[in-house]
Design an enzyme around this catalytic site. Sequence first.
Site, mmCIF file in Angstrom:
data_model
loop_
_atom_site.group_PDB
_atom_site.id
_atom_site.type_symbol
_atom_site.label_atom_id
_atom_site.label_comp_id
_atom_site.label_asym_id
_atom_site.label_seq_id
_atom_site.Cartn_x
_atom_site.Cartn_y
_atom_site.Cartn_z
ATOM 1 N N LYS A 195 75.589 21.830 21.687
ATOM 2 C CA LYS A 195 74.477 22.708 22.064
ATOM 3 C C LYS A 195 73.194 22.249 21.400
ATOM 4 O O LYS A 195 72.148 22.155 22.035
ATOM 5 C CB LYS A 195 74.750 24.119 21.497
ATOM 6 N N GLU A 208 79.378 37.415 16.045
ATOM 7 C CA GLU A 208 78.999 37.788 17.417
ATOM 8 C C GLU A 208 79.425 39.220 17.690
ATOM 9 O O GLU A 208 80.603 39.536 17.560
ATOM 10 C CB GLU A 208 79.651 36.835 18.437
ATOM 11 N N ASP A 236 73.282 32.075 23.299
ATOM 12 C CA ASP A 236 74.616 32.522 23.690
ATOM 13 C C ASP A 236 74.811 32.178 25.164
ATOM 14 O O ASP A 236 73.910 32.384 25.974
ATOM 15 C CB ASP A 236 74.801 34.025 23.449
ATOM 16 N N GLY A 257 83.263 21.269 26.109
ATOM 17 C CA GLY A 257 83.435 22.610 26.670
ATOM 18 C C GLY A 257 83.877 22.574 28.132
ATOM 19 O O GLY A 257 84.763 21.802 28.519
ATOM 20 N N TYR A 258 83.218 23.410 28.940
ATOM 21 C CA TYR A 258 83.581 23.526 30.358
ATOM 22 C C TYR A 258 82.893 22.469 31.232
ATOM 23 O O TYR A 258 83.033 22.510 32.448
ATOM 24 C CB TYR A 258 83.227 24.919 30.872
ATOM 25 N N ASP A 259 82.153 21.551 30.629
ATOM 26 C CA ASP A 259 81.438 20.542 31.423
ATOM 27 C C ASP A 259 82.337 19.823 32.432
ATOM 28 O O ASP A 259 81.903 19.583 33.565
ATOM 29 C CB ASP A 259 80.750 19.503 30.518
ATOM 30 N N LYS A 266 72.917 16.357 32.793
ATOM 31 C CA LYS A 266 72.820 17.805 33.032
ATOM 32 C C LYS A 266 71.522 18.432 32.527
ATOM 33 O O LYS A 266 71.160 19.534 32.946
ATOM 34 C CB LYS A 266 74.018 18.529 32.424
ATOM 35 N N HIS A 325 71.715 25.463 32.698
ATOM 36 C CA HIS A 325 71.379 26.816 32.264
ATOM 37 C C HIS A 325 70.558 26.766 30.971
ATOM 38 O O HIS A 325 69.577 27.462 30.793
ATOM 39 C CB HIS A 325 72.661 27.628 32.072
ATOM 40 N N ARG A 326 70.960 25.877 30.078
ATOM 41 C CA ARG A 326 70.271 25.710 28.777
ATOM 42 C C ARG A 326 68.851 25.182 29.000
ATOM 43 O O ARG A 326 67.903 25.657 28.375
ATOM 44 C CB ARG A 326 71.097 24.729 27.937
HETATM 45 P P1 ITT Z 1 77.342 29.157 18.469
HETATM 46 O O1 ITT Z 1 77.689 28.857 17.042
HETATM 47 O O2 ITT Z 1 75.983 28.693 18.878
HETATM 48 O O3 ITT Z 1 77.609 30.590 18.857
HETATM 49 P P2 ITT Z 1 79.513 28.611 20.337
HETATM 50 O O4 ITT Z 1 80.147 27.333 20.809
HETATM 51 O O5 ITT Z 1 80.419 29.636 19.714
HETATM 52 O O6 ITT Z 1 78.338 28.217 19.343
HETATM 53 P P3 ITT Z 1 78.880 30.484 22.456
HETATM 54 O O7 ITT Z 1 79.356 31.649 21.661
HETATM 55 O O8 ITT Z 1 77.602 30.613 23.205
HETATM 56 O O9 ITT Z 1 78.711 29.206 21.533
HETATM 57 O O10 ITT Z 1 80.075 30.057 23.390
HETATM 58 C C1 ITT Z 1 79.936 29.612 24.656
HETATM 59 C C2 ITT Z 1 81.058 28.659 24.978
HETATM 60 O O11 ITT Z 1 80.861 28.291 26.339
HETATM 61 C C3 ITT Z 1 81.013 27.357 24.174
HETATM 62 O O12 ITT Z 1 81.815 27.389 23.032
HETATM 63 C C4 ITT Z 1 81.532 26.343 25.201
HETATM 64 O O13 ITT Z 1 82.946 26.331 25.208
HETATM 65 C C5 ITT Z 1 81.039 26.922 26.496
HETATM 66 N N1 ITT Z 1 79.754 26.345 26.887
HETATM 67 C C6 ITT Z 1 78.503 26.859 26.707
HETATM 68 N N2 ITT Z 1 77.556 26.057 27.185
HETATM 69 C C7 ITT Z 1 78.207 24.990 27.671
HETATM 70 C C8 ITT Z 1 77.789 23.797 28.295
HETATM 71 O O14 ITT Z 1 76.520 23.506 28.506
HETATM 72 N N3 ITT Z 1 78.742 22.936 28.667
HETATM 73 C C9 ITT Z 1 80.041 23.178 28.467
HETATM 74 N N4 ITT Z 1 80.531 24.280 27.889
HETATM 75 C C10 ITT Z 1 79.617 25.173 27.495
#
Ligand code: ITT
Length: 187
Positions: free
Chosen positions: A13, A37, A66, A139-141, A158, A163-164
Amino acid sequence: MSKIWFVSSNEHKYGEARRILARMGMGISHHRASLPEVQSHSLEEIALAKAASARSLVGGAVLVEDDGLFIDSLKGFPGPYSSYVFDTIGNAGILSLVRGDRTASFRSVVAYADDSRTAAFKGEVRGRIADAIRGSGWGYDPVFIPDGAGGTFAQIDKDQLSHRGEALAAFARWYGDGRPPLDASPA
Ligand code: ITT
């Protein structure tokens, strides 16, 4: 010179946020921490609570984010629980749950707070869940194909359409409005 701390436990992120904001002439520094959270259905509420925790932890100007993957046929699951669901059932689990309609959206809320202001900004990209894991992103990428793209987030650049990117662009427009430019060099 103002310094903005991007507070997150997630290196990916931060890396994306740094690249995206650098293109807009803004610099951020990473403070690696896992913020508590609150349980909520609202990404905005969670992000604003994270921003308040980040302020207590780091002080100064903070930026947090988030996110969630919202799958239409699963009534928005995993949504605000995306992090937990990824750590438990992962992409293979998501693929096994989706049948028929594969449409989904990725949503982001970034929240900024400093001594005088707190604000949240949203981004959303529509798309669909791939039929198999494609590519090797984080992640879900590897399972999310944004509308109009030829592959998953793991297979394309991306930053321009994520979204980011949308949420951070809204933040940068707001922040840049009458504020002095920041140091755009990486931390
Ligand atoms: P923080 O410490 O910033 O909270 P986090 O990974 O726990 O980090 P979130 O609570 O926002 O972040 O969790 C969202 C999850 O969604 C994250 O852990 C990923 O698995 C997934 N995710 C979010 N944005 C993504 C992206 O751009 N690509 C792939 N997966 C994503």
